[in-house]
Design a protein around this motif. Structure first.
Motif, PDB file in Angstrom:
ATOM      1  N   GLY A  30      51.632  16.001  43.758  1.00 21.82           N
ATOM      2  CA  GLY A  30      51.348  15.606  42.421  1.00 21.82           C
ATOM      3  C   GLY A  30      51.379  14.097  42.354  1.00 21.82           C
ATOM      4  O   GLY A  30      52.493  13.315  42.811  1.00 21.82           O
ATOM      5  N   LEU A  31      50.353  13.475  41.998  1.00 21.65           N
ATOM      6  CA  LEU A  31      50.252  12.044  41.832  1.00 21.65           C
ATOM      7  C   LEU A  31      50.159  11.737  40.723  1.00 21.65           C
ATOM      8  O   LEU A  31      49.305  12.147  39.830  1.00 21.65           O
ATOM      9  CB  LEU A  31      49.035  11.684  42.713  1.00 21.65           C
ATOM     10  N   VAL A  32      50.594  10.273  40.224  1.00 19.88           N
ATOM     11  CA  VAL A  32      50.648  10.023  38.825  1.00 19.88           C
ATOM     12  C   VAL A  32      49.626   8.764  38.983  1.00 19.88           C
ATOM     13  O   VAL A  32      48.909   8.426  40.117  1.00 19.88           O
ATOM     14  CB  VAL A  32      51.811   9.229  38.638  1.00 19.88           C
ATOM     15  N   GLN A  49      45.894   6.999  32.451  1.00 17.04           N
ATOM     16  CA  GLN A  49      46.740   7.622  33.686  1.00 17.04           C
ATOM     17  C   GLN A  49      45.948   8.860  34.140  1.00 17.04           C
ATOM     18  O   GLN A  49      46.170   8.984  35.374  1.00 17.04           O
ATOM     19  CB  GLN A  49      48.108   7.788  33.036  1.00 17.04           C
ATOM     20  N   ALA A  53      45.255   9.102  37.885  1.00 17.17           N
ATOM     21  CA  ALA A  53      45.883  10.217  38.790  1.00 17.17           C
ATOM     22  C   ALA A  53      44.839  11.042  39.513  1.00 17.17           C
ATOM     23  O   ALA A  53      44.818  11.379  40.887  1.00 17.17           O
ATOM     24  CB  ALA A  53      46.763  11.103  38.048  1.00 17.17           C
ATOM     25  N   LEU A 107      56.085  18.317  32.500  1.00 16.25           N
ATOM     26  CA  LEU A 107      56.774  17.670  33.469  1.00 16.25           C
ATOM     27  C   LEU A 107      58.111  17.700  33.404  1.00 16.25           C
ATOM     28  O   LEU A 107      58.809  17.403  32.243  1.00 16.25           O
ATOM     29  CB  LEU A 107      56.277  16.119  33.630  1.00 16.25           C
ATOM     30  N   VAL A 114      55.479   7.453  32.979  1.00 17.08           N
ATOM     31  CA  VAL A 114      54.494   8.155  33.426  1.00 17.08           C
ATOM     32  C   VAL A 114      54.230   8.951  32.397  1.00 17.08           C
ATOM     33  O   VAL A 114      55.097  10.131  31.879  1.00 17.08           O
ATOM     34  CB  VAL A 114      55.164   8.740  34.816  1.00 17.08           C
ATOM     35  N   SER A 117      51.113  13.813  35.866  1.00 15.15           N
ATOM     36  CA  SER A 117      51.222  13.950  37.319  1.00 15.15           C
ATOM     37  C   SER A 117      50.254  15.065  37.873  1.00 15.15           C
ATOM     38  O   SER A 117      50.065  16.312  36.875  1.00 15.15           O
ATOM     39  CB  SER A 117      52.622  14.454  38.066  1.00 15.15           C
ATOM     40  N   ARG A 119      48.303  17.362  40.740  1.00 20.20           N
ATOM     41  CA  ARG A 119      48.262  18.118  42.249  1.00 20.20           C
ATOM     42  C   ARG A 119      47.115  18.732  42.299  1.00 20.20           C
ATOM     43  O   ARG A 119      46.571  19.285  41.282  1.00 20.20           O
ATOM     44  CB  ARG A 119      49.653  18.916  42.263  1.00 20.20           C
TER      45      ARG A 119
END
Length: 125
Positions: A30-32, A49, A53, A107, A114, A117, A119
């Motif tokens: 999982g990347l933000v 965002q 991401a 989340l 944030v 996220s 993935r």
């Protein structure tokens, strides 16, 4: 056998691998929406965002030798479920046709600023 994938152009942490390749699959963490050129979130909106991401995920996929068309599943975690429509607007521009499977959930942790996220899992074998 598993292979750890590292991409300098995407956010990283000593606590997780950006991606792991195993058996023809690439599992992207999982990347933000952090812009690694500044070290800050790409902006304060869900659109900004989400865009960052997804770009971060693409960078990691490329480092793993995978393409955007190899993605089979995307997981999206939203801080605020009310951001679903805005996330979807940006997401749709990245997957205009034949999108992968996807799930969206809330989340479970609070990270300052944030909003999302993302993935992914890709199949390269």
């Amino acid at each position: 056998m598993r292979e750890i994938v590292s991409a300098p152009g995407a956010p990283s942490s000593p606590l997780y691998s950006q991606a792991v390749k195993a058996g023809g699959l690439v599992y992207v963490s999982g990347l933000v929406g952090i812009d690694v050129s500044t070290g800050d979130l790409a902006g304060g909106t869900i659109h900004e965002q989400t865009r960052q991401a997804l770009a971060n995920c693409r960078t990691v996929l490329q480092a793993a030798g995978a393409t955007w068309d190899d993605i089979v599943e995307v997981g999206v975690l939203l801080t605020n479920p009310g951001d679903f429509a805005g996330m979807n607007e940006e997401y749709a521009s990245w997957f205009p046709s034949t999108p992968p499977t996807r799930y969206v959930a809330k989340l479970g942790v609070e990270l300052p600023g944030v909003l999302v996220s993302i993935r992914m899992t890709a199949f390269t074998g």
